[in-house]
Design a protein around this motif. Sequence first.
Motif, PDB file in Angstrom:
ATOM      1  N   GLU A  18       0.822  -1.202   0.000  1.00 58.19           N
ATOM      2  CA  GLU A  18       0.000   0.000   0.000  1.00 58.19           C
ATOM      3  C   GLU A  18       0.867   1.268   0.000  1.00 58.19           C
ATOM      4  O   GLU A  18       0.564   2.229  -0.696  1.00 58.19           O
TER       5      GLU A  18
ATOM      6  N   ALA B 227       0.575   0.272  -4.797  1.00 63.29           N
ATOM      7  CA  ALA B 227       0.140  -0.775  -5.727  1.00 63.29           C
ATOM      8  C   ALA B 227      -1.385  -0.865  -5.736  1.00 63.29           C
ATOM      9  O   ALA B 227      -2.025  -0.709  -4.701  1.00 63.29           O
ATOM     10  N   SER B 228      -1.959  -1.138  -6.920  1.00 65.41           N
ATOM     11  CA  SER B 228      -3.416  -1.246  -7.022  1.00 65.41           C
ATOM     12  C   SER B 228      -3.867  -2.575  -6.412  1.00 65.41           C
ATOM     13  O   SER B 228      -3.090  -3.530  -6.352  1.00 65.41           O
ATOM     14  N   PRO B 229      -5.144  -2.636  -5.943  1.00 63.13           N
ATOM     15  CA  PRO B 229      -5.642  -3.884  -5.339  1.00 63.13           C
ATOM     16  C   PRO B 229      -5.487  -5.080  -6.279  1.00 63.13           C
ATOM     17  O   PRO B 229      -5.110  -6.177  -5.849  1.00 63.13           O
TER      18      PRO B 229
ATOM     19  N   TYR C 168      -3.258  -5.498  -8.632  1.00 60.72           N
ATOM     20  CA  TYR C 168      -1.838  -5.845  -8.696  1.00 60.72           C
ATOM     21  C   TYR C 168      -1.449  -6.652  -7.460  1.00 60.72           C
ATOM     22  O   TYR C 168      -0.795  -7.686  -7.562  1.00 60.72           O
TER      23      TYR C 168
ATOM     24  N   ALA D 100      -6.513   4.886  -3.230  1.00 60.91           N
ATOM     25  CA  ALA D 100      -6.946   4.167  -4.421  1.00 60.91           C
ATOM     26  C   ALA D 100      -8.439   3.825  -4.377  1.00 60.91           C
ATOM     27  O   ALA D 100      -9.125   3.870  -5.385  1.00 60.91           O
ATOM     28  N   SER D 101      -8.943   3.510  -3.162  1.00 57.40           N
ATOM     29  CA  SER D 101     -10.313   3.020  -3.084  1.00 57.40           C
ATOM     30  C   SER D 101     -11.332   4.153  -3.253  1.00 57.40           C
ATOM     31  O   SER D 101     -12.526   3.896  -3.356  1.00 57.40           O
TER      32      SER D 101
ATOM     33  N   THR E 176     -11.287   6.383  -5.759  1.00 56.86           N
ATOM     34  CA  THR E 176     -11.534   6.701  -7.160  1.00 56.86           C
ATOM     35  C   THR E 176     -12.761   5.951  -7.648  1.00 56.86           C
ATOM     36  O   THR E 176     -13.142   4.925  -7.099  1.00 56.86           O
TER      37      THR E 176
ATOM     38  N   SER F 136     -13.461   4.117 -10.361  1.00 58.23           N
ATOM     39  CA  SER F 136     -13.371   2.752 -10.875  1.00 58.23           C
ATOM     40  C   SER F 136     -13.220   1.747  -9.745  1.00 58.23           C
ATOM     41  O   SER F 136     -13.762   0.644  -9.805  1.00 58.23           O
ATOM     42  N   ALA F 137     -12.510   2.133  -8.690  1.00 61.46           N
ATOM     43  CA  ALA F 137     -12.333   1.205  -7.579  1.00 61.46           C
ATOM     44  C   ALA F 137     -13.672   0.925  -6.914  1.00 61.46           C
ATOM     45  O   ALA F 137     -13.946  -0.202  -6.494  1.00 61.46           O
TER      46      ALA F 137
ATOM     47  N   THR G   4     -15.615  -1.450  -9.086  1.00 64.95           N
ATOM     48  CA  THR G   4     -15.072  -2.806  -8.906  1.00 64.95           C
ATOM     49  C   THR G   4     -15.622  -3.429  -7.633  1.00 64.95           C
ATOM     50  O   THR G   4     -16.039  -4.584  -7.623  1.00 64.95           O
TER      51      THR G   4
END
Lengths: 297, 289
Positions: free
Chosen positions: A197, A201-203, A205, B3-4, B6, B8-9, B12
């Motif tokens: 994290e 890195a993306s989930p 990945y 990341a979560s 955004t 698109s996340a 998903t």
Amino acid sequence: MEQPLQKRSTGRLMIIGFLSPTILLLLFMVAYPIISLVYYSFHNFSAMRPADGMTWAGLGNYEYLLTDRGIWQRFVFTGKFVFLCVTMQMILGIFVGYQLQKTFKGRDFLFTALMLPMMLSPVVAGFLWRYMLNAEWGVVNYLLTGIGLPKVEWLSQATPALWAAAVVDTWMWTPFIALLATAAFRGIPETIYEAAEVDGASPAYVFFRVTLPMSAPVLFIALILRLIDCFKQYDLFVAFTGGGPGSSTETVSFAVAKTAFSYFYTGEASALAVILLCIIMGLAMILVRHLSKMGER
Amino acid sequence: MSASNTGSARITRWVLFGLLVLYTIYNLGPILWLVISSLKSRADLFAMPPKLVFTPDFSGYQSVFGIGAAKDSAASIGVFRSLITSVLVSTIGTSVAVMLGTLAGYVCSRFDFRGKGDFMFFVLSTRMLPPVAVLVFYHMMFAQLGLADTRIGLILIAVFINVGLATWIMKGFFDGVPREVEQIAIVNGYSRMYAFRKLVLPMVKGGIAATAGFCFIFSWNEYAFASILTTTKAQTLPVKISTASGATGIEWTQICAAGVVLIVPVLIFFWLIRKHLLMGMTFGVLGRK
């Protein structure tokens, strides 16, 4: 482990004492039957008519089996069934296992509930799905027509019956893969995820590059167990299709049972059993060797 | 956590959640249908469209337990007898298999001896053996030994089919116990046997429970061996209900009721050992403590 010398003998006593009951039992229940099986496979012999005695058949039983088209059909069906089952179960099981490794409210409850199909007796599962998939009064066709799809004659045609059997086996055993996958995923140290994290890195990945490779040995064990269990599947088909329509859903195991206990061609059944054993043991040996290589890496 | 947030996340995550819901329906729908069907009368079972509201009918359960209207019918007495056989065979068979598996698992976890790898593979291979292959021979062997159609014979089978799995799972649990436990005990003058019984065994209690749970499921639901090796006296419940489908067609109500009865003890077992299940199922191959 460093041990004083005089303790060595205790260790040996313990090894012998603790292992011998298991070894004796397995020798009696496995080695002895298999040797006899190989012996019978070279003879013409029927357990129903022991008075007729046993005559040497050489490779006759094997020759007969390997040139019989019916047997190849059983092998092809078994192969298709194994492929469908294992593919669907691994994908679904890893997915469900990944969802279940997260901690959320009611997880224990959902987890136990989702294990239910695995707890059901395979015979009952076979009957239950046969009842639900009945073309006329089954609930599955009722739901299908409800959303505007045509009725399917699930169990009276070869191809739908193959798919139906795979769907039932997948229904029963996806929870098992999910259980092993959850256990493996939860065994990965939290710090690795934290590091990933921090690196941004993306989930996806992390899942494909960290989670999956790190739990590969356990997932591989799951794969081996399912591969072999599907290959020898018998119970389900007895209750679900009875091998039909015709003999189109007979697995190799089913054919062994039919030859041995309906027709009482003991010699021929033994030969087929030996072939089945060789395939399964060969598969197991290759896979286990691969597994221990994975462990060394 | 950036990341979560955004778009698109989030999509998903909803897609994954939707898939899990779909899977849950596929998974639990048939179980629900089994329970519903076990309470239906024969006429309601075949109603089209399927009925969701109906008067419950307990005749299936009555015939499994041999009570009520089914009390004196010969058929249901047979079913109840087979339930008793199932209970005896599974509990005794599981206990013995777990005992043997614990001993063998401990030795495999702690000692290096010649042929250990071969032994471990041999033990595992018994789990992979197709029942019908050995059955061709057992069928004759059991008749000669007087074990055909007896509960003792089935207990022997229950031990045999489970001892391999029990050994492997228990080895995994023992691997999780640090070796220092025995080392310290031995340094303090206790025997290795004492350390095993009084120190190591209590530490793997949960593992023993989990192993017992698995062995119980496999012997409780075992069909292939029991169906070939028993004829009347020692039939287990799964075998009994499959033969019940004969003269008057398939007894769907009885099968569904028996299915529910069969699943209850396993469900209770599972709930009790759920915490230990996850630990034992990595077979020690991840090499974690």
